[in-house]
Write a protein that holds these residues in place. Structure first.
Motif, PDB file in Angstrom:
ATOM      1  N   MET A   1       0.828  -1.208   0.000  1.00 32.58           N
ATOM      2  CA  MET A   1       0.000   0.000   0.000  1.00 32.58           C
ATOM      3  C   MET A   1       0.865   1.261   0.000  1.00 32.58           C
ATOM      4  SD  MET A   1      -2.956   1.515  -0.032  1.00 32.58           S
ATOM      5  CE  MET A   1      -4.252   0.388   0.476  1.00 32.58           C
ATOM      6  N   HIS A   2       1.956   1.233   0.778  1.00 31.23           N
ATOM      7  CA  HIS A   2       2.808   2.409   0.886  1.00 31.23           C
ATOM      8  C   HIS A   2       3.371   2.805  -0.480  1.00 31.23           C
ATOM      9  CE1 HIS A   2       6.689   4.512   1.583  1.00 31.23           C
ATOM     10  NE2 HIS A   2       5.976   5.134   2.519  1.00 31.23           N
ATOM     11  N   PHE A   3       3.807   1.824  -1.261  1.00 26.80           N
ATOM     12  CA  PHE A   3       4.370   2.124  -2.580  1.00 26.80           C
ATOM     13  C   PHE A   3       3.292   2.666  -3.519  1.00 26.80           C
ATOM     14  CE2 PHE A   3       5.752   0.985  -6.902  1.00 26.80           C
ATOM     15  CZ  PHE A   3       7.008   1.583  -6.908  1.00 26.80           C
ATOM     16  N   THR A  58      -6.853  -4.570  -7.228  1.00 24.65           N
ATOM     17  CA  THR A  58      -6.677  -5.390  -8.425  1.00 24.65           C
ATOM     18  C   THR A  58      -5.204  -5.499  -8.846  1.00 24.65           C
ATOM     19  OG1 THR A  58      -7.076  -3.469  -9.836  1.00 24.65           O
ATOM     20  CG2 THR A  58      -8.966  -4.876  -9.310  1.00 24.65           C
ATOM     21  N   LYS A  59      -4.376  -4.540  -8.367  1.00 26.24           N
ATOM     22  CA  LYS A  59      -2.956  -4.565  -8.737  1.00 26.24           C
ATOM     23  C   LYS A  59      -2.053  -4.777  -7.529  1.00 26.24           C
ATOM     24  CE  LYS A  59      -3.878  -1.214 -12.433  1.00 26.24           C
ATOM     25  NZ  LYS A  59      -3.620   0.172 -12.919  1.00 26.24           N
ATOM     26  N   ARG A  64       3.151  -4.953  -4.532  1.00 30.54           N
ATOM     27  CA  ARG A  64       3.926  -5.659  -3.496  1.00 30.54           C
ATOM     28  C   ARG A  64       5.252  -6.131  -4.078  1.00 30.54           C
ATOM     29  NH1 ARG A  64       1.328 -10.429  -0.901  1.00 30.54           N
ATOM     30  NH2 ARG A  64       3.089 -10.152   0.531  1.00 30.54           N
ATOM     31  N   PHE A  65       5.214  -6.591  -5.323  1.00 33.96           N
ATOM     32  CA  PHE A  65       6.453  -7.031  -5.983  1.00 33.96           C
ATOM     33  C   PHE A  65       7.386  -5.844  -6.235  1.00 33.96           C
ATOM     34  CE2 PHE A  65       8.839  -7.673  -9.924  1.00 33.96           C
ATOM     35  CZ  PHE A  65       9.563  -8.812  -9.604  1.00 33.96           C
ATOM     36  N   LEU A  66       6.808  -4.725  -6.737  1.00 38.18           N
ATOM     37  CA  LEU A  66       7.630  -3.554  -7.037  1.00 38.18           C
ATOM     38  C   LEU A  66       8.225  -2.930  -5.788  1.00 38.18           C
ATOM     39  CD1 LEU A  66       5.448  -1.833  -9.793  1.00 38.18           C
ATOM     40  CD2 LEU A  66       7.531  -3.166 -10.119  1.00 38.18           C
ATOM     41  N   SER A  67       7.521  -3.031  -4.662  1.00 37.31           N
ATOM     42  CA  SER A  67       8.018  -2.444  -3.416  1.00 37.31           C
ATOM     43  C   SER A  67       8.996  -3.361  -2.697  1.00 37.31           C
ATOM     44  CB  SER A  67       6.841  -2.125  -2.483  1.00 37.31           C
ATOM     45  OG  SER A  67       6.163  -3.320  -2.119  1.00 37.31           O
ATOM     46  N   GLY A  68       9.162  -4.599  -3.196  1.00 34.65           N
ATOM     47  CA  GLY A  68      10.106  -5.528  -2.578  1.00 34.65           C
ATOM     48  C   GLY A  68       9.532  -6.331  -1.432  1.00 34.65           C
ATOM     49  N   MET A  73       5.985 -13.087  -8.592  1.00 31.03           N
ATOM     50  CA  MET A  73       5.713 -12.142  -9.675  1.00 31.03           C
ATOM     51  C   MET A  73       4.270 -12.218 -10.153  1.00 31.03           C
ATOM     52  SD  MET A  73       6.943  -9.760 -11.539  1.00 31.03           S
ATOM     53  CE  MET A  73       6.643  -8.931 -13.090  1.00 31.03           C
ATOM     54  N   LEU A  74       3.376 -11.439  -9.510  1.00 33.00           N
ATOM     55  CA  LEU A  74       2.058 -11.120 -10.047  1.00 33.00           C
ATOM     56  C   LEU A  74       1.054 -12.256 -10.142  1.00 33.00           C
ATOM     57  CD1 LEU A  74       3.231  -8.938 -13.084  1.00 33.00           C
ATOM     58  CD2 LEU A  74       2.950  -8.258 -10.724  1.00 33.00           C
ATOM     59  N   TYR A  75       1.352 -13.443  -9.683  1.00 29.40           N
ATOM     60  CA  TYR A  75       0.398 -14.530  -9.845  1.00 29.40           C
ATOM     61  C   TYR A  75      -0.884 -14.215  -9.066  1.00 29.40           C
ATOM     62  CZ  TYR A  75       4.190 -17.154 -11.904  1.00 29.40           C
ATOM     63  OH  TYR A  75       5.202 -17.564 -12.722  1.00 29.40           O
ATOM     64  N   GLY A  76      -2.028 -14.370  -9.734  1.00 31.28           N
ATOM     65  CA  GLY A  76      -3.314 -14.061  -9.121  1.00 31.28           C
ATOM     66  C   GLY A  76      -3.795 -12.663  -9.395  1.00 31.28           C
ATOM     67  N   ASP A  77      -2.930 -11.806  -9.919  1.00 33.08           N
ATOM     68  CA  ASP A  77      -3.295 -10.431 -10.240  1.00 33.08           C
ATOM     69  C   ASP A  77      -3.980 -10.422 -11.600  1.00 33.08           C
ATOM     70  OD1 ASP A  77      -3.466  -7.714 -10.665  1.00 33.08           O
ATOM     71  OD2 ASP A  77      -1.569  -7.331  -9.639  1.00 33.08           O
TER      72      ASP A  77
END
Length: 323
Positions: A1-3, A58-59, A64-68, A73-77
């Protein structure tokens, strides 16, 4: 959420600012009561909160991946952006894996080749050492063994050049075919004399080809080395050329032991020595492989035909450049 908040707060404030501006304008024009304008502002702000929260939800895997926060990698998105990023990521990963496999294969090939090459280079050195100890050094014998070392060094050097990137190491130019072939024969002069084999040159003087002089000479020299190795003493190696409207054919024919039919489809493979190589015990299985690699890079068609006990013909097919 922070990112997500970090990357979207300007957009959120811009939306609230636009709605506030519209509400103030409506209030100043008395089109609506101020209470309705504030109600409009509050409802719009709430709806924007809902919209941004839905966008984040939805993203959420992407952010979460981009913020570390996760390495998954994005599974379920289900968002189109996340799915497209996942698709591109998978494509790049497969390309990288393929590239790494190719690099590992080349590295293993180089290690195997160097082990074979070092082992074979011991033979001429041992012969020279033994002759020196027995004081039996003769110019012809020394030249024979040094020629074997030079041939081995040439193969090792060109194998390294091919592995490091062939595309950046050639210059195409128009070459007189007779001159290139004569130079290649001259480099093998000692081997011709040693085995008492006569080179027959039957190439029309006017024939020229478009190729790289250094790599073309290497191919011809390597083919001659094989022809000399598997020819009968006091025999002949014939180098001839023919042409059509579109192609030029360089034929290198020996009248030696030939290649067994079962080995012929595999002679261009790396490290394949075949029945003859095992009998003679001097083959690395890299000569024709490197010739094939160079020919492919220079768009030269390499054809090999052979009859056991009769001989072998190696043909280089060059495409003419119509002007």
């Amino acid at each position: 959420m922070h990112f997500y908040l970090k990357t979207h707060w300007r957009l959120f404030l811009a939306c609230i600012g636009i709605v506030s501006f519209v509400a103030i304008i409506i209030g100043l024009t008395d089109a609506l009561d101020w209470r309705l304008s504030l109600y409009f502002l509050g409802l719009s702000t709430f709806l924007f909160f809902v919209l941004f929260f839905y966008d984040y939800y939805t993203k959420r895997h992407l952010y979460r991946f981009l913020s570390g926060e996760t390495t998954a990698m994005l599974y379920g998105d289900r968002s189109p952006i996340s799915q497209q990023i996942q698709k591109q990521f998978d494509t790049l990963r497969r390309k990288e894996e393929k590239h790494l496999l190719l690099l590992n294969k080349r590295r293993e090939q180089q290690i195997t080749f160097m082990n074979l090459w070092v082992h074979q280079m011991k033979t001429p050195l041992s012969v020279l050492e033994m002759m020196a100890q027995n004081k039996e050094l003769s110019p012809t014998a020394v030249l024979t063994e040094t020629q074997r070392i030079k041939n081995g060094l040439t193969i090792a050097l060109n194998e390294a050049r091919l592995s490091s990137g062939f595309q950046s190491d050639f210059i195409l130019m128009q070459l007189p075919l007779t001159q290139v072939v004569s130079t290649a024969i001259n480099t093998q002069k000692t081997a011709f004399i040693q085995r008492n084999i006569y080179p027959s040159l039957l190439i029309p003087e006017h024939l020229t080809v478009i190729s790289d002089e250094k790599w073309l000479a290497f191919m011809i020299e390597q083919i001659l080395t094989n022809s000399l190795k598997y020819s009968y003493p006091k025999g002949k190696i014939e180098l001839s050329a023919t042409e059509t409207k579109e192609q030029i054919f360089l034929h290198i024919t020996d009248f030696g032991i030939g290649i067994p039919a079962s080995d012929l489809p595999r002679v261009k493979q790396a490290f394949f020595t075949g029945e003859n190589g095992r009998k003679f015990g001097e083959a690395t299985g890299m000569g024709l492989y490197l010739v094939h690699q160079v020919a492919t890079g220079l768009s030269i068609d390499l054809k090999i035909t052979s009859t056991p006990g009769v001989g072998t013909t190696v043909t280089l097919v060059f495409q003419k450049i119509n002007t």
